[in-house]
Write a protein that holds these residues in place. Structure first.
Motif, short mmCIF file in Angstrom:
data_model
loop_
_atom_site.label_atom_id
_atom_site.label_comp_id
_atom_site.label_asym_id
_atom_site.label_seq_id
_atom_site.Cartn_x
_atom_site.Cartn_y
_atom_site.Cartn_z
N VAL A 210 8.58 7.98 -5.78
CA VAL A 210 7.50 7.33 -5.04
C VAL A 210 7.07 8.25 -3.89
O VAL A 210 7.91 8.73 -3.14
N GLN A 211 5.78 8.45 -3.79
CA GLN A 211 5.25 9.19 -2.65
C GLN A 211 4.52 8.19 -1.76
O GLN A 211 3.73 7.38 -2.24
N ILE A 212 4.82 8.25 -0.46
CA ILE A 212 4.16 7.40 0.52
C ILE A 212 3.20 8.28 1.31
O ILE A 212 3.62 9.27 1.91
N ILE A 213 1.94 7.92 1.28
CA ILE A 213 0.91 8.68 2.01
C ILE A 213 0.43 7.79 3.15
O ILE A 213 -0.06 6.69 2.93
N THR A 214 0.60 8.27 4.37
CA THR A 214 0.16 7.54 5.55
C THR A 214 -1.11 8.21 6.07
O THR A 214 -1.16 9.44 6.22
N PHE A 215 -2.13 7.40 6.32
CA PHE A 215 -3.41 7.97 6.76
C PHE A 215 -4.16 6.95 7.61
O PHE A 215 -3.85 5.77 7.61
N GLU A 216 -5.16 7.45 8.32
CA GLU A 216 -6.05 6.59 9.09
C GLU A 216 -7.48 6.84 8.64
O GLU A 216 -7.85 7.97 8.31
N THR A 217 -8.26 5.75 8.60
CA THR A 217 -9.66 5.85 8.23
C THR A 217 -10.42 4.64 8.71
O THR A 217 -9.83 3.57 8.93
N GLU A 218 -11.71 4.81 8.87
CA GLU A 218 -12.62 3.70 9.11
C GLU A 218 -13.55 3.56 7.91
O GLU A 218 -14.52 2.81 7.94
N SER B 277 -9.62 13.34 2.27
CA SER B 277 -9.31 13.91 3.57
C SER B 277 -10.55 13.92 4.47
O SER B 277 -10.46 13.66 5.67
N ALA B 278 -11.71 14.19 3.87
CA ALA B 278 -12.95 14.21 4.63
C ALA B 278 -13.31 12.82 5.16
O ALA B 278 -14.04 12.70 6.15
N LEU B 279 -12.79 11.77 4.52
CA LEU B 279 -13.07 10.40 4.94
C LEU B 279 -12.04 9.88 5.94
O LEU B 279 -12.18 8.78 6.48
N GLY B 280 -11.00 10.65 6.16
CA GLY B 280 -9.91 10.22 7.02
C GLY B 280 -10.07 10.65 8.47
O GLY B 280 -10.96 11.43 8.82
N ILE B 281 -9.18 10.12 9.29
CA ILE B 281 -9.11 10.48 10.71
C ILE B 281 -7.77 11.17 10.90
O ILE B 281 -6.72 10.59 10.61
N GLY B 282 -7.79 12.39 11.38
CA GLY B 282 -6.54 13.12 11.62
C GLY B 282 -5.87 13.54 10.32
O GLY B 282 -6.47 13.55 9.26
N GLU B 283 -4.61 13.87 10.44
CA GLU B 283 -3.84 14.38 9.30
C GLU B 283 -3.14 13.26 8.55
O GLU B 283 -2.71 12.27 9.15
N ARG B 284 -3.01 13.43 7.26
CA ARG B 284 -2.20 12.52 6.44
C ARG B 284 -0.76 13.01 6.48
O ARG B 284 -0.50 14.19 6.66
N THR B 285 0.16 12.08 6.32
CA THR B 285 1.57 12.47 6.18
C THR B 285 2.06 11.99 4.82
O THR B 285 1.61 10.96 4.30
N PHE B 286 2.97 12.77 4.25
CA PHE B 286 3.51 12.49 2.93
C PHE B 286 5.03 12.34 3.04
O PHE B 286 5.69 13.19 3.63
N THR B 287 5.55 11.27 2.47
CA THR B 287 6.99 11.05 2.41
C THR B 287 7.36 10.95 0.94
O THR B 287 6.81 10.11 0.21
N ASN B 288 8.27 11.81 0.50
CA ASN B 288 8.67 11.86 -0.90
C ASN B 288 10.01 11.17 -1.07
O ASN B 288 10.98 11.51 -0.39
N SER C 272 0.78 1.64 -8.03
CA SER C 272 0.37 1.98 -6.66
C SER C 272 0.29 0.71 -5.84
O SER C 272 0.12 -0.39 -6.37
N MET C 273 0.43 0.89 -4.55
CA MET C 273 0.34 -0.21 -3.60
C MET C 273 -0.32 0.34 -2.35
O MET C 273 0.00 1.44 -1.90
N LEU C 274 -1.26 -0.42 -1.79
CA LEU C 274 -1.94 -0.02 -0.56
C LEU C 274 -1.60 -1.04 0.51
O LEU C 274 -1.79 -2.24 0.32
N LEU C 275 -1.11 -0.55 1.64
CA LEU C 275 -0.72 -1.40 2.76
C LEU C 275 -1.58 -1.08 3.97
O LEU C 275 -1.90 0.07 4.21
N LYS C 276 -1.92 -2.13 4.74
CA LYS C 276 -2.67 -1.96 5.99
C LYS C 276 -1.76 -2.33 7.15
O LYS C 276 -1.14 -3.38 7.15
N ASP C 277 -1.69 -1.46 8.14
CA ASP C 277 -0.89 -1.68 9.34
C ASP C 277 -1.53 -2.78 10.18
O ASP C 277 -2.67 -2.65 10.62
N ARG C 278 -0.81 -3.86 10.40
CA ARG C 278 -1.35 -4.99 11.17
C ARG C 278 -1.52 -4.63 12.65
O ARG C 278 -2.32 -5.25 13.36
N ASP C 279 -0.77 -3.65 13.14
CA ASP C 279 -0.83 -3.27 14.55
C ASP C 279 -1.87 -2.18 14.82
O ASP C 279 -2.23 -1.95 15.97
N ASN C 280 -2.30 -1.48 13.78
CA ASN C 280 -3.31 -0.43 13.91
C ASN C 280 -4.25 -0.58 12.71
O ASN C 280 -3.95 -0.09 11.63
#
Length: 100
Positions: A4-12, A79-90, A38-46
């Motif tokens: 499982v790869q977890i990709i953390t990112f920010e976007t509007e 990546s062009a639609l995101g804010i800042g850098e994505r992080t990947f956890t393997n 796949s599963m997509l999660l939204k951070d309730r605090d951000n």
């Protein structure tokens, strides 16, 4: 072993990202070695922060998928639609349980 790869990112611009993912799924339908779940999660605090969990049959399948030109193109577009850098956890998937 499943992987499982977890990709953390920010976007509007989540809807645009989801459209890119849907188009990629349609183009790769029936192709062996791609993601199995796949599963997509939204951070309730951000509200701009998301986590995408992508499951593969193996680490090797994930790396082949990662090196696919189609995946590279989609990642660049996202990546062009995101804010800042994505992080990947393997992660190796050790256990999964269906809870009722």
């Amino acid at each position: 072993m499943k992987f499982v790869q977890i990709i953390t990112f920010e976007t509007e611009r989540l809807e645009e990202m989801q459209q890119l993912v849907q188009e990629a799924r349609e183009r790769s339908a029936g192709r062996a070695g791609g993601p199995t779940h796949s599963m997509l999660l939204k951070d309730r605090d951000n509200p701009r922060r998301y986590l995408a969990l992508i499951e593969f049959e193996s680490y090797e399948d994930a790396m082949r998928n990662s090196n696919d030109p189609e995946t590279t193109r989609m990642a660049e577009q996202m990546s062009a639609l995101g804010i800042g850098e994505r992080t990947f956890t393997n992660c190796d998937l050790l256990e999964t349980t269906e809870l009722k």
